[in-house]
Design a protein around this motif. Structure first.
Motif, PDB file in Angstrom:
ATOM      1  N   ASP A  58       0.927  -1.346   0.143  1.00  0.00           N
ATOM      2  CA  ASP A  58      -0.089   0.240   0.316  1.00  0.00           C
ATOM      3  C   ASP A  58       1.118   1.033  -0.121  1.00  0.00           C
ATOM      4  N   ALA A  76      -1.060  -5.280  20.123  1.00  0.00           N
ATOM      5  CA  ALA A  76      -0.577  -3.327  19.978  1.00  0.00           C
ATOM      6  C   ALA A  76      -1.344  -3.136  18.793  1.00  0.00           C
ATOM      7  N   SER A  78      -2.856   0.890  16.870  1.00  0.00           N
ATOM      8  CA  SER A  78      -2.255   2.971  17.217  1.00  0.00           C
ATOM      9  C   SER A  78      -3.981   3.061  16.782  1.00  0.00           C
ATOM     10  N   ALA A  98      -4.184  -8.895  14.185  1.00  0.00           N
ATOM     11  CA  ALA A  98      -3.866  -9.343  13.312  1.00  0.00           C
ATOM     12  C   ALA A  98      -2.387  -9.394  13.059  1.00  0.00           C
TER      13      ALA A  98
HETATM   14  P1  ADP Z   1      -5.255  -3.396  14.219  1.00  0.00           P
HETATM   15  O1  ADP Z   1      -5.210  -3.214  12.712  1.00  0.00           O
HETATM   16  O2  ADP Z   1      -6.541  -3.869  14.770  1.00  0.00           O
HETATM   17  O3  ADP Z   1      -4.463  -1.714  14.983  1.00  0.00           O
HETATM   18  P2  ADP Z   1      -2.905  -4.482  13.143  1.00  0.00           P
HETATM   19  O4  ADP Z   1      -2.227  -6.078  14.105  1.00  0.00           O
HETATM   20  O5  ADP Z   1      -3.646  -5.612  12.706  1.00  0.00           O
HETATM   21  O6  ADP Z   1      -4.039  -4.578  14.651  1.00  0.00           O
HETATM   22  O7  ADP Z   1      -1.826  -4.010  13.383  1.00  0.00           O
HETATM   23  C1  ADP Z   1      -0.775  -3.308  14.571  1.00  0.00           C
HETATM   24  C2  ADP Z   1      -0.563  -1.850  13.876  1.00  0.00           C
HETATM   25  O8  ADP Z   1       0.118  -1.673  12.991  1.00  0.00           O
HETATM   26  C3  ADP Z   1      -2.110  -1.010  13.556  1.00  0.00           C
HETATM   27  O9  ADP Z   1      -2.628  -0.578  14.274  1.00  0.00           O
HETATM   28  C4  ADP Z   1      -1.132  -0.043  13.113  1.00  0.00           C
HETATM   29  O10 ADP Z   1      -0.357   1.051  13.902  1.00  0.00           O
HETATM   30  C5  ADP Z   1       0.113  -0.760  12.351  1.00  0.00           C
HETATM   31  N1  ADP Z   1       0.036  -1.361  10.566  1.00  0.00           N
HETATM   32  C6  ADP Z   1      -0.342  -2.249  10.559  1.00  0.00           C
HETATM   33  N2  ADP Z   1      -0.494  -2.782   9.071  1.00  0.00           N
HETATM   34  C7  ADP Z   1       0.096  -1.367   8.407  1.00  0.00           C
HETATM   35  C8  ADP Z   1      -0.107  -0.919   6.971  1.00  0.00           C
HETATM   36  N3  ADP Z   1      -0.459  -1.674   6.369  1.00  0.00           N
HETATM   37  N4  ADP Z   1       0.082   0.448   6.970  1.00  0.00           N
HETATM   38  C9  ADP Z   1       0.686   1.404   8.220  1.00  0.00           C
HETATM   39  N5  ADP Z   1       0.534   1.325   9.678  1.00  0.00           N
HETATM   40  C10 ADP Z   1       0.563  -0.591   9.343  1.00  0.00           C
END
Ligand code: ADP
Ligand code: MG
Length: 612
Positions: A58, A76, A78, A98
């Motif tokens: 992306d 964890a 954001s 995830a």
């Molecule tokens: P969630 O989406 O429920 O917060 P995930 O395990 O999917 O949990 O992702 C953890 C964190 O990693 C997200 O909260 C985000 O801050 C960061 N993150 C994951 N994938 C991306 C991405 N493609 N672009 C930017 N930040 C990402």
């Protein structure tokens, strides 16, 4: 075995099972992360149905070097801090599970660069352990590559279906997200071949042409936002596309629902969609629909299911009826009336080869049946010569019998100028005081007297309306009716509609309305009852534009004016109905979509009697 706490690795593998069921679940989580990162381009690549490799790239805001490790930690995220944040969530993710889950059961490589930093980070993890971390040059955004999914959970691996099936799940997921986010460019590469791409035009229709195919899309009706039914209820906006009744499927799988940009499964809402087609589609058939449902975030609980595939609404009934109403309105407003065109005549030979009119006499399919019946017209002339349609039963037998029950079959309505749309039918009699039994060139035809008469009146109304000459009947002496004030103001508000429909109303002070004229169709009905019929519609007034309200009322008027089931008809009266039905544009259904006619073919009869 003694009780002991599971190792973190095993615990993570078990937990991962809830979130990641199959390769498509990985794709889903990664796409959601990309969308949450504000990506405008999302590219998905898979190898061997996603088993070998899944890569989602992306151009979103990326992850800072300092936080990259943390992204893989359990819980964890954001996206939220406190549980209350779920009430105004505007991201798809919030569980922080995830990436942690994916890393526990595969080999993951994350390459990311935050838009605010000059260099990027590359992280590699396998079986839940981070194995490598480096600074790299990379474009802003994130690329997550997942290899050898389930390599360390053989039980799960065994349950995977073949590549083709897993690929299908992934394709359907990517296309669904593409529909939900038309302004994002999506592409899907399968084993090196581009399988799908959208252009991020922001127009849902552009995506649907690709996901549904141009042919299906042509038969889709736009679902438009409806004004809220009541100000005290939470607003629910339903938009998207739904198919015409003709474009139906044997299962509910073509009904795609999104709630606040989330793909959801909801059997009740799926039912609401198919319920909107009630009487327009056979019971065992289902529409194609893509609907975006928008509700205030605090009206929906998304924390129901680890994969976030199900949601719970605070007011499920409100959402249900909003969906049903929006879809129903789209169908009623836009579905083309089944019309027999000249072109279909020339096509009739094609239908003949299918066995033509003998097929499925009881389904409500409109266009198809129109065509099926069409071919019988060819034989009609010949038949008409052999057997004069109105000869064989002495009408005196029944003439006059129950004739006063007859309400409003207008005389001279045979409309010989109209092309014939049904074969000439000979009335044999009445069955159950509800059905007219007739014979035609290709067998027996049972006509529902009420449905047929409704159709006739409706078309008569439409043609009068087109000629701007809706027949109105002056009252001999003006009638006054007492109505609630709200009703009076409704009638005043819709004065124009009412006069177009043939009403002549005059406010008579206070709660009194004077009726000077009524639509001719309603001449036999008590005037105040006639007004009541219409007030009901004005009140609920789904009010999608004046035009439709008028049509809606017209339908109501036709229903009220049509002969009822249970009314005994004379042969002449039945012949009148049949003659007029034969020249209706869409004689096979009543204006509400119920069939007017059931055909039992000569072949069918022969078969039933064991003659063939
Ligand atoms: P969630 O989406 O429920 O917060 P995930 O395990 O999917 O949990 O992702 C953890 C964190 O990693 C997200 O909260 C985000 O801050 C960061 N993150 C994951 N994938 C991306 C991405 N493609 N672009 C930017 N930040 C990402
Ligand atoms: Mg996520």
């Amino acid at each position: 075995m003694s009780i002991h706490v599971l190792s973190e690795t095993v615990a993570a593998q078990i937990a991962a099972g809830e979130v990641i069921e199959r390769p498509a679940s990985v794709v889903k989580e990664l796409i959601e992360n990309a969308l949450d990162a504000g990506a405008s381009q999302i590219h998905v690549e898979i190898v061997e149905g996603g088993r070998r490799l899944i890569r989602v790239s992306d151009d979103g805001h990326g992850i800072t070097m300092a936080e990259a490790d943390l992204a893989f930690a359990r819980h964890a995220t954001s996206k939220i801090n406190r549980i209350e944040d779920l009430n105004h969530l505007n991201t798809l993710g919030f569980r922080g599970e995830a990436l942690h889950s994916i890393a526990a059961i595969s080999r993951v490589t994350l390459v990311t660069r935050s838009t605010g930093e000059a260099s990027g980070t590359r992280l590699h993890a396998a079986g839940g352990e981070i194995q490598e971390r480096r600074r790299v040059g990379s474009p802003a955004g994130t690329v997550v590559t997942v290899e050898d999914l389930f390599y360390n959970t053989p039980a799960r691996l065994k349950f995977l279906k073949n590549d083709v099936t897993e690929r299908r799940h992934i394709t359907s997921l990517v296309t669904q997200y593409a529909m939900a986010y038309p302004s994002v460019v999506f592409s899907l590469l399968q084993d090196g071949r581009e399988a799908f791409r959208t252009y991020g035009t922001g127009v849902l229709a552009d995506v649907l042409v690709k996901t549904l195919g141009a042919d299906v899309f042509r038969d889709m009706l736009e679902v438009q936002p409806q004004p809220p039914s009541r100000p005290d209820l939470p607003p629910v906006e339903v938009t998207g596309f739904t198919s015409t009744p003709d474009q139906n499927r044997s299962n509910r799988g073509h009904i795609t629902l999104f709630v606040n940009g989330r793909i959801i499964r909801d059997s009740s809402l799926t039912y609401a969609v198919s319920q909107a087609y009630h009487t327009l589609m056979p019971r065992d058939r289902f529409p194609v629909a893509v609907l975006m449902i928008a509700v205030p975030p605090d009206e929906v609980d998304v924390n129901v299911h680890p994969t976030k595939a199900e949601v719970r609404f605070r007011s499920p009934d409100v959402v249900f009826s909003a969906v049903q109403k929006a879809v129903r309105t789209a169908i009623i407003q836009q579905a083309p009336a089944p019309i027999v065109s000249r072109d279909t005549l020339s096509e009739s030979s094609r239908w003949q080869s299918y066995g033509g009119a003998t097929r499925r006499p009881s389904t409500l399919g409109s266009r198809y049946q129109q065509q099926e019946l069409e071919l019988e017209l060819e034989g009609a002339g010949e038949y008409g010569q052999r057997l004069h349609p109105e000869s064989s039963m002495p009408s005196s037998d029944l003439a006059g019998y129950g004739s006063e029950a007859m309400t409003a079959i207008p005389q001279g309505m045979g409309r010989p100028s109209q092309p014939r749309t049904l074969p000439m039918l000979r009335v044999l009699g009445q069955a159950g005081a509800a059905y007219i039994v007739t014979e035609g060139p290709a067998g027996l035809y049972l006509i529902d007297q009420h449905a047929a008469h409704e159709r006739i009146l409706f078309e008569q109304y439409l043609s009068e309306q087109a000629a701007q000459a809706v027949a109105s009947q002056q009252m001999l002496s003006a009638v006054t009716v007492e109505l609630p004030l709200a009703a009076i103001s409704l009638l005043e508000e819709h004065a124009e509609d009412m006069s177009r429909l043939g009403f002549e109303l005059e406010p008579f002070g206070g709660q009194t309305m004077r009726i000077r004229a009524l639509p001719a169709m309603l001449a036999k009905i008590d005037p105040s009852e006639a007004l009541q019929i219409i007030l009901g519609d004005l009140e609920t007034g789904s009010k999608p534009g004046q035009q439709t309200l008028e049509q809606q009322i017209a339908l109501r008027v036709c229903k009220a004016a049509a002969v009822k089931a249970g009314q005994i008809l004379s042969i002449t009266e039945m012949q009148d109905i049949v003659r007029q039905l034969e020249r209706c544009q869409a004689p096979l259904t009543c204006p509400h979509g119920r069939p007017t006619l059931i055909h039992i073919s000569a072949e069918q009869l022969a078969r039933e009697f064991g003659r063939t």
